[in-house]
Write an enzyme that holds these catalytic residues in place. Structure first.
Site, PDB file in Angstrom:
ATOM      1  N   ASP A   1      76.827  12.363  26.726  1.00  0.00           N
ATOM      2  CA  ASP A   1      77.061  11.073  25.899  1.00  0.00           C
ATOM      3  C   ASP A   1      78.410  10.687  25.755  1.00  0.00           C
ATOM      4  O   ASP A   1      79.338  11.648  25.131  1.00  0.00           O
ATOM      5  CB  ASP A   1      76.500  11.529  24.562  1.00  0.00           C
ATOM      6  CG  ASP A   1      76.194  10.244  23.541  1.00  0.00           C
ATOM      7  OD1 ASP A   1      77.033   9.329  23.727  1.00  0.00           O
ATOM      8  OD2 ASP A   1      75.250   9.980  22.969  1.00  0.00           O
TER       9      ASP A   1
ATOM     10  N   SER B   1      71.271   6.542  17.461  1.00  0.00           N
ATOM     11  CA  SER B   1      72.622   6.493  17.025  1.00  0.00           C
ATOM     12  C   SER B   1      72.577   6.224  15.561  1.00  0.00           C
ATOM     13  O   SER B   1      72.464   7.054  15.046  1.00  0.00           O
ATOM     14  CB  SER B   1      73.102   5.487  18.001  1.00  0.00           C
ATOM     15  OG  SER B   1      74.657   5.379  18.021  1.00  0.00           O
TER      16      SER B   1
ATOM     17  N   HIS C   1      74.562   7.921  26.533  1.00  0.00           N
ATOM     18  CA  HIS C   1      74.178   7.672  25.183  1.00  0.00           C
ATOM     19  C   HIS C   1      72.980   6.669  25.399  1.00  0.00           C
ATOM     20  O   HIS C   1      73.177   5.475  25.661  1.00  0.00           O
ATOM     21  CB  HIS C   1      75.254   6.825  24.752  1.00  0.00           C
ATOM     22  CG  HIS C   1      75.028   6.580  23.217  1.00  0.00           C
ATOM     23  ND1 HIS C   1      74.921   7.442  22.291  1.00  0.00           N
ATOM     24  CD2 HIS C   1      74.806   5.458  22.520  1.00  0.00           C
ATOM     25  CE1 HIS C   1      74.572   7.057  21.151  1.00  0.00           C
ATOM     26  NE2 HIS C   1      74.723   5.732  21.192  1.00  0.00           N
TER      27      HIS C   1
END
Length: 229
Positions: free
Chosen positions: A175, A121, A206
């Site tokens: 996601d 991320s 995610h």
């Protein structure tokens, strides 16, 4: 171990005595260095390849995305009508911190060509910038589920030493935090620029899935057992 603005020493895990390679792995927004600690044994790296995993902790700062709540974050970010806002000054600070960790590994006898920069991320966005801006060849860059910002500036400022560095770019098709389209766009731009990108997409949200870990293990074995000039 500590570098840059990180007041909390990084978590360090060695898979065997006298490591011959290092992986500097950055966590995502609101997590800490312990977030990816459990993946080390799951990667099933061979005993003949002892690796030092370094998991730094991002500094605490208010995050606009979460209504100004203070949490560990490599940079401030927010959802706006024009897309994701990502603080470039904070990004550059985090990039410098990664470079300091690489420098520390060099003092331990691990050259950059034996170092992988990895991140999830926000952490993935940071290591992609840090890796492509580094002045010596790295073993590879692992960028997972990342909202890669400032692609134009990044592609215009790639360090020649890392213009052919292997990149593992992966994202979940479902996601809900970082839209899949952002990663697909990053893949297209990086590939069009002639970079060495392995692109993987997974049926997940995610996070990280078992197939992704297997693919990362295969990729790490390849890039860490190879030798770059």
């Amino acid at each position: 171990m500590e570098a840059g603005r990180n007041a909390t020493p990084a978590l360090v895990i060695e898979t065997g005595p006298q490591p011959v390679a290092s992986v500097i792995w950055l966590h995502g927004l609101g997590a800490d260095g312990h977030d990816f600690e459990p993946i080390v044994p799951e990667l099933q790296l061979p005993a003949k390849l002892p690796v030092r995993f370094i998991f730094p902790h991002a500094p605490y700062r208010p995050v606009t995305w979460n209504n100004g709540q203070v949490m560990r974050a490599w940079y401030d970010m927010a959802a706006t009508e024009r897309g994701l806002y990502q603080n470039v000054e904070h990004l550059r600070e985090a990039e410098a911190t990664v470079h300091e960790f690489v420098a520390q590994e060099r003092t331990r006898g691990i050259e950059p060509s034996r170092i992988v920069l990895a991140g999830f991320s926000q952490g993935g966005a940071v290591v992609l910038h840090a890796g492509l801006h580094y002045s010596s060849p790295l073993a590879g860059i692992l960028c997972l589920s990342a909202p890669v910002p400032y692609l134009d500036q990044l592609l215009a400022s790639i360090a020649p030493a890392n213009s052919d560095t292997p990149i593992f770019l992966a994202h979940g098709e479902h996601d809900s935090m970082v839209p899949f389209g952002l990663a697909q766009h990053a893949h297209e731009r990086l590939t069009a620029a002639g970079l060495d990108v392995e692109w993987q997409r997974y049926t997940m949200d995610h996070g990280v899935c078992a197939q992704e870990l297997a693919d990362i293990s295969r990729w790490l074995n390849r890039v860490l057992q190879g030798v770059r000039d």
